[in-house]
Structures are given as C-alpha cells and as structure tokens.
Design an enzyme around this catalytic site. Structure first.
Site, PDB file in Angstrom:
ATOM      1  N   HIS A  50      20.245  28.634   9.326  1.00 26.35           N
ATOM      2  CA  HIS A  50      19.715  27.559   8.490  1.00 26.35           C
ATOM      3  C   HIS A  50      19.137  28.127   7.204  1.00 26.35           C
ATOM      4  O   HIS A  50      18.497  29.175   7.194  1.00 26.35           O
ATOM      5  CB  HIS A  50      18.611  26.807   9.248  1.00 26.35           C
ATOM      6  N   GLN A  68       6.425  24.613  17.748  1.00 24.14           N
ATOM      7  CA  GLN A  68       5.786  24.939  16.472  1.00 24.14           C
ATOM      8  C   GLN A  68       6.148  23.865  15.452  1.00 24.14           C
ATOM      9  O   GLN A  68       7.237  23.295  15.503  1.00 24.14           O
ATOM     10  CB  GLN A  68       6.281  26.277  15.914  1.00 24.14           C
ATOM     11  N   HIS A  72      18.611  31.761   8.088  1.00 23.37           N
ATOM     12  CA  HIS A  72      17.845  32.307   9.203  1.00 23.37           C
ATOM     13  C   HIS A  72      18.303  31.735  10.534  1.00 23.37           C
ATOM     14  O   HIS A  72      18.751  30.598  10.608  1.00 23.37           O
ATOM     15  CB  HIS A  72      16.358  31.973   9.040  1.00 23.37           C
ATOM     16  N   ASN A 104       5.980  23.906  11.228  1.00 22.28           N
ATOM     17  CA  ASN A 104       5.691  24.739  10.072  1.00 22.28           C
ATOM     18  C   ASN A 104       5.887  23.956   8.787  1.00 22.28           C
ATOM     19  O   ASN A 104       6.713  23.048   8.725  1.00 22.28           O
ATOM     20  CB  ASN A 104       6.615  25.967  10.059  1.00 22.28           C
ATOM     21  N   ARG A 119       0.813  -1.219   0.000  1.00 20.51           N
ATOM     22  CA  ARG A 119       0.000   0.000   0.000  1.00 20.51           C
ATOM     23  C   ARG A 119       0.838   1.256   0.000  1.00 20.51           C
ATOM     24  O   ARG A 119       0.373   2.318  -0.366  1.00 20.51           O
ATOM     25  CB  ARG A 119      -0.906   0.032   1.235  1.00 20.51           C
ATOM     26  N   TYR A 163       9.001  21.597   9.285  1.00 15.05           N
ATOM     27  CA  TYR A 163       9.974  21.971  10.308  1.00 15.05           C
ATOM     28  C   TYR A 163       9.317  21.802  11.683  1.00 15.05           C
ATOM     29  O   TYR A 163       8.241  22.347  11.901  1.00 15.05           O
ATOM     30  CB  TYR A 163      10.325  23.451  10.249  1.00 15.05           C
TER      31      TYR A 163
END
Length: 187
Positions: free
Chosen positions: A123, A50, A66, A52, A27, A136
C-alpha cells in the site's frame, strides 16, 4: 449496501472502495469511519489492533509501498479526512491471477470514500493537495521485523502517479525494485 457504507468492487478481488453515507444538516455532517459488524460482512477479520494518523504537508509526496510479511499480514481501512490523495494497492499474493496488478483510487475529504485493503497487498499513496491527513485502521499491530516495502517508482509495478514523485522518506527511497524472480507473499 450496508447501512453506513456503499460498497464498490474493484478489478482485483478483495479490494473494495467504501463510500461513507453522510448524515448532514445545517451544522455539518457525521459519517461512520468504521463499523466492525458491517465491515465483517465484506472481509474485515479480527479486531482493530491499531488506528494511525498520517499527515503530509506537500502535494506530490509519496509514501509507500508498504506491507507486513506473513504471519503478521494486516487488513487496512484507509480514509482521507483532509485534502486529496491517490491511494494505491498492489496485489502481492503468491499465485493470485492479479499478481503485481494494482488499483488506484482517489480518496478525499469531499468524496467520503475509504479503501479496504486485504492481507497480501502493498500500500502507498500520493498527496494530490497540500496538507493531507489520513486515518488508517489496522487489523494487526505493526511489527518492525515483518515490515516490507517496494519502490513506488518500480517500472514493473507501472504505477502512474499523477504528480512527479516527491518527498520520499529515506526508507521509502531505499525500497528495492522487484527482480524477475519475485514470487510474492505466501498465504
């Protein structure tokens, strides 16, 4: 090796590549993207604050470099779930023996790898295919007032992007190049 991840070290202490174990049948497959218990054994601290999603439509797109300034630094677990990217982490830790060195790894939907990036790193990534999607997980919430960035084309970083750098956002294009007096992020 943890139960769900094969852990590969990199030349920079703390940066890890995680190969997700796929459980497959006719599958398709399932693989674990995050496991707090297993990842705590190799450096994840705190909750997932978080998660994202990022989508890049065109090969050559660069996003980054960043970071979040202390005391709002974060750990990131970066996973590519569609397409291919070159993911890059640059050591910005003040006093680190690998200060301003970077590691670049290919992440793709096919290779089932993730990049665990500790606090103190910038990063960014380049889309190596059209229609890239990434997930992320962050250990701390994003804070606009703590945001920092470096130019992804800074010669001092010497990142060898495999494709011409394209589709930079205005914010990323405005990130500064490092001066010779840059000392990095304090712990």
């Amino acid at each position: 090796m943890t139960a769900r991840f094969e852990v590969e070290t990199t030349p920079i202490e703390g940066l890890l590549v995680l190969k997700r174990r796929k459980i497959a049948d006719e599958r398709g497959h399932i693989s674990r993207l995050f496991c707090a218990e297993e990842l705590a054994e190799i450096g994840w601290r705190g909750p997932v604050a978080q998660v994202n999603e990022s989508a890049s439509r065109f090969a050559g797109t660069v996003r980054g470099m960043h970071f979040q300034n202390p005391p709002y630094s974060e750990i990131k677990l970066v996973t590519c779930v569609a397409g291919r990217i070159l993911d890059v982490a640059v050591d910005l830790r003040h006093g680190s023996p690998t200060f301003l060195e970077h590691v670049a790894v290919e992440l793709s939907a096919d290779n089932a790898c993730s990049f665990l990036i500790p606090e103190g790193f910038a990063h960014g990534f380049q889309a190596l295919s059209d229609d890239v999607r990434m997930i992320y997980a962050h250990s701390a919430p994003y804070r606009a007032e703590a945001e920092g960035g470096l130019s992804p084309t800074d010669p001092r970083l010497a990142i060898a992007w495999p494709l011409p750098v394209a589709h930079l956002s205005p914010r990323d294009a405005a990130h500064p190049q490092l001066g010779t007096d840059y000392r990095g992020l304090a712990a």
